[in-house]
Design an enzyme around this catalytic site. Structure first.
Site, PDB file in Angstrom:
ATOM      1  N   ARG A  18       0.820  -1.218   0.000  1.00  0.00           N
ATOM      2  CA  ARG A  18       0.000   0.000   0.000  1.00  0.00           C
ATOM      3  C   ARG A  18       0.858   1.275   0.000  1.00  0.00           C
ATOM      4  O   ARG A  18       0.381   2.365  -0.261  1.00  0.00           O
ATOM      5  CB  ARG A  18      -0.931   0.008   1.228  1.00  0.00           C
ATOM      6  N   TYR A 342      29.537  31.612  -1.687  1.00  0.00           N
ATOM      7  CA  TYR A 342      29.721  30.174  -1.520  1.00  0.00           C
ATOM      8  C   TYR A 342      31.063  29.951  -0.828  1.00  0.00           C
ATOM      9  O   TYR A 342      32.117  30.352  -1.336  1.00  0.00           O
ATOM     10  CB  TYR A 342      29.711  29.429  -2.867  1.00  0.00           C
TER      11      TYR A 342
HETATM   12  C1  UD1 Z   1      -2.041  -5.790  11.041  1.00  0.00           C
HETATM   13  C2  UD1 Z   1      -2.990  -6.716  11.783  1.00  0.00           C
HETATM   14  C3  UD1 Z   1      -4.302  -5.963  12.016  1.00  0.00           C
HETATM   15  C4  UD1 Z   1      -4.031  -4.708  12.813  1.00  0.00           C
HETATM   16  C5  UD1 Z   1      -2.942  -3.836  12.142  1.00  0.00           C
HETATM   17  C6  UD1 Z   1      -2.523  -2.729  13.095  1.00  0.00           C
HETATM   18  C7  UD1 Z   1      -2.489  -9.013  11.083  1.00  0.00           C
HETATM   19  C8  UD1 Z   1      -2.954 -10.177  10.269  1.00  0.00           C
HETATM   20  N1  UD1 Z   1      -3.254  -7.916  11.001  1.00  0.00           N
HETATM   21  O1  UD1 Z   1      -2.638  -5.498   9.805  1.00  0.00           O
HETATM   22  O2  UD1 Z   1      -5.201  -6.790  12.739  1.00  0.00           O
HETATM   23  O3  UD1 Z   1      -5.219  -3.966  12.963  1.00  0.00           O
HETATM   24  O4  UD1 Z   1      -1.792  -4.618  11.829  1.00  0.00           O
HETATM   25  O5  UD1 Z   1      -1.645  -1.820  12.500  1.00  0.00           O
HETATM   26  O6  UD1 Z   1      -1.536  -9.124  11.785  1.00  0.00           O
HETATM   27  N2  UD1 Z   1       4.900  -8.291   8.207  1.00  0.00           N
HETATM   28  C9  UD1 Z   1       5.873  -9.254   8.192  1.00  0.00           C
HETATM   29  N3  UD1 Z   1       5.721 -10.339   7.382  1.00  0.00           N
HETATM   30  C10 UD1 Z   1       4.633 -10.478   6.587  1.00  0.00           C
HETATM   31  C11 UD1 Z   1       3.628  -9.501   6.610  1.00  0.00           C
HETATM   32  C12 UD1 Z   1       3.795  -8.407   7.450  1.00  0.00           C
HETATM   33  O7  UD1 Z   1       6.874  -9.159   8.901  1.00  0.00           O
HETATM   34  O8  UD1 Z   1       4.575 -11.485   5.858  1.00  0.00           O
HETATM   35  C13 UD1 Z   1       5.112  -7.091   9.042  1.00  0.00           C
HETATM   36  C14 UD1 Z   1       5.072  -5.826   8.210  1.00  0.00           C
HETATM   37  O9  UD1 Z   1       6.385  -5.482   7.752  1.00  0.00           O
HETATM   38  C15 UD1 Z   1       4.505  -4.796   9.161  1.00  0.00           C
HETATM   39  C16 UD1 Z   1       3.698  -5.627  10.156  1.00  0.00           C
HETATM   40  O10 UD1 Z   1       4.071  -6.969   9.967  1.00  0.00           O
HETATM   41  O11 UD1 Z   1       5.501  -4.088   9.847  1.00  0.00           O
HETATM   42  C17 UD1 Z   1       2.209  -5.488   9.926  1.00  0.00           C
HETATM   43  O12 UD1 Z   1       1.904  -5.873   8.607  1.00  0.00           O
HETATM   44  P1  UD1 Z   1       0.814  -5.101   7.757  1.00  0.00           P
HETATM   45  O13 UD1 Z   1       0.757  -5.742   6.431  1.00  0.00           O
HETATM   46  O14 UD1 Z   1       1.031  -3.652   7.817  1.00  0.00           O
HETATM   47  O15 UD1 Z   1      -0.485  -5.513   8.583  1.00  0.00           O
HETATM   48  P2  UD1 Z   1      -1.880  -4.786   8.580  1.00  0.00           P
HETATM   49  O16 UD1 Z   1      -2.635  -5.177   7.365  1.00  0.00           O
HETATM   50  O17 UD1 Z   1      -1.712  -3.349   8.839  1.00  0.00           O
HETATM   51 CA    CA Z   2       0.011  -2.042   9.076  1.00  0.00          CA
END
Ligand code: UD1
Ligand code: CA
Length: 436
Positions: A18, A342
């Site tokens: 995103r 400068y």
């Molecule tokens: C996540 C939560 C959601 C919460 C939100 C809060 C999950 C499934 N959902 O959603 O419930 O409301 O955070 O901000 O956890 N990441 C990894 N490996 C991956 C995917 C993500 O390390 O395979 C890390 C990302 O780098 C990031 C964090 O996990 O820092 C959160 O991932 P993101 O994709 O932003 O989760 P959200 O959809 O925001």
């Molecule tokens: Ca997030």
């Protein structure tokens, strides 16, 4: 606080699609430092055992973080086979009994925001807040005051999606909970990902205690898009400037001033509107005027600007720098440089005056050279000093002089001016006009 009793796991392996950027999301900067830097900095106040989970652009993430910290553990997620926040936890073996799991995209988190997770009264503590617009967050389903589950927006039913209580993205688990439930996660959901959040419903089915901790939205804001990044920047800037004002810095129209994390102030300084101060800058008892940029430099008892640009590795002390003056990698002590200059790769000493439009020509297209200017030197306007140049004390350089490389000895005048030719009546002849 016992920093050896809690382990912190920061999830930073996601693609961050995103964000629409070739750069890893957690490396996008807020107030001059990667998001991940801010969250690690807060974590270090709580724990000595910090692990960052990486995968997407892992080399770039590891390299960047190692520039700032030397004691972070990195674990690589097998993101191809186990994508998602639960997949990120697959290779984790917690060291301590208490484990805090933080999303890596929460740069506004402070140590004080994490303290509520450090109690031992529940097997799981999870962060929640209420939002008018819960878009994008996982919804927290609570029945009879008990947390039932977290449903991701993409998996939520029409009823569930209306829930305004959301998962803020920080959890405290006992080591046993992690060891037991992470292997049980599956990817039967809309995104085919392993959701860390599925632990909640499994733990609830096993009658574990799950404590929802109501947290303040500001500190727990997740950054998923460039708009989120800009919103988080405003909050971070407000915090940085408020702290500096509390320390004694005066700011005119602070909302127009940008000061990076790590900039230091001492004594009382006045910062006018529109100033930008970055990097490892230190400012002591100085006046920074409107529209001035200062990068990685030291400014002591000086006034700078308006509209001056002080570039990295400059040391400016007891000095007046006026408008449209650019200084780079130079040391100036008790100098006046009032207009349009400068000054690069130079050393300028006490009592010296740099006239309007003076340029140190420090670069010949291949290499950079130094300009050394002694004490009480008067450099006339519009002079060019072609480096390497050394000007000893008590020297005058006449206005308009092109000083070729070399040395001007103490007490001398240097002047280079082509002889002027005065041709009577030329104007009228050239334009074919009549003299009246
Ligand atoms: C996540 C939560 C959601 C919460 C939100 C809060 C999950 C499934 N959902 O959603 O419930 O409301 O955070 O901000 O956890 N990441 C990894 N490996 C991956 C995917 C993500 O390390 O395979 C890390 C990302 O780098 C990031 C964090 O996990 O820092 C959160 O991932 P993101 O994709 O932003 O989760 P959200 O959809 O925001
Ligand atoms: Ca997030």
């Amino acid at each position: 606080m016992n920093k050896n009793s809690t382990s912190i796991i920061i999830l930073a392996a996601g693609k961050g699609s995103r964000m629409k950027s070739p750069k890893a999301k957690v490396l996008h900067e807020i107030s001059g430092k990667p998001m991940l830097f801010h969250i690690i900095k807060a974590s270090k106040d709580i724990s000595n055992d910090i692990t960052v989970v990486v995968a997407h652009q892992k080399d770039a993430v590891i390299e960047k973080i190692n520039n700032y910290f030397d004691d972070i553990n990195f674990v690589v997620q097998d993101a191809d086979n186990f994508p998602g926040t639960g997949g990120a936890m697959k290779n984790i073996t917690p060291k301590n009994d208490k484990v805090l799991v933080l999303n890596g995209d929460m740069p506004l988190i402070r140590a004080k925001d994490l303290e509520g997770f450090l109690t031992n009264d529940s097997e799981i503590i999870m962060s929640i807040f209420d939002l008018n617009n819960p878009d994008g967050y996982g919804r927290v389903i609570i029945e009879d005051e008990k947390v039932q589950k977290i449903v991701e927006q993409k998996d939520a039913s029409i009823e569930e999606i209306k829930t305004t209580t959301v998962n803020a993205g920080i959890y405290a688990f006992s080591k046993d909970v992690i060891n037991k439930y992470i292997p049980l996660l599956n990817n039967n959901n809309a995104q085919n990902e392993y959701y860390l959040t599925d632990i909640i419903s499994m733990a609830k089915d096993d009658n574990l205690t799950i404590k929802p901790l109501l947290v303040d939205e500001e500190g727990f804001k997740g950054v998923n898009s460039k708009k989120d990044l800009a919103d988080a920047e405003i909050i971070m800037q407000d915090r940085i400037k408020t702290e500096l004002m509390n320390q004694g810095v005066i700011m005119q129209l602070p909302s127009t001033i940008y000061i990076e994390e790590g900039v230091e102030f001492e004594g009382e300084s006045l910062i006018e509107n529109g100033a930008r101060i970055t990097g490892k800058t230190k400012i002591v008892n100085s006046h920074i005027k409107s529209g001035t940029i200062i990068e990685d430099s030291i400014i002591i008892n000086s006034d700078i600007g308006p509209l001056a640009h002080i570039r990295p590795a400059s040391h400016i002390e007891d000095t007046h720098i006026g408008n449209f003056v650019e200084v780079k990698k130079s040391t100036l002590r008790s100098v006046k440089a009032g207009h349009l200059s400068y000054i690069g790769d130079a050393e300028v000493n006490e009592g010296t005056n740099i006239g309007a439009g003076v340029i140190t020509c420090n670069y010949d297209g291949l290499k950079k050279y130094k300009t050394i200017i002694g004490k009480n030197v008067f450099i006339g306007s519009d002079s060019q000093l072609i480096a390497p140049v050394e000007i000893e004390d008590d020297v005058m350089i006449a206005a308009g002089t092109t000083l070729m490389s070399g040395k001007v000895e103490k007490g001398y005048l240097a002047i280079s001016r082509p002889k002027i030719r005065l041709i009577k009546g030329f104007f009228y002849k050239f334009f074919g006009k009549k003299e009246n």
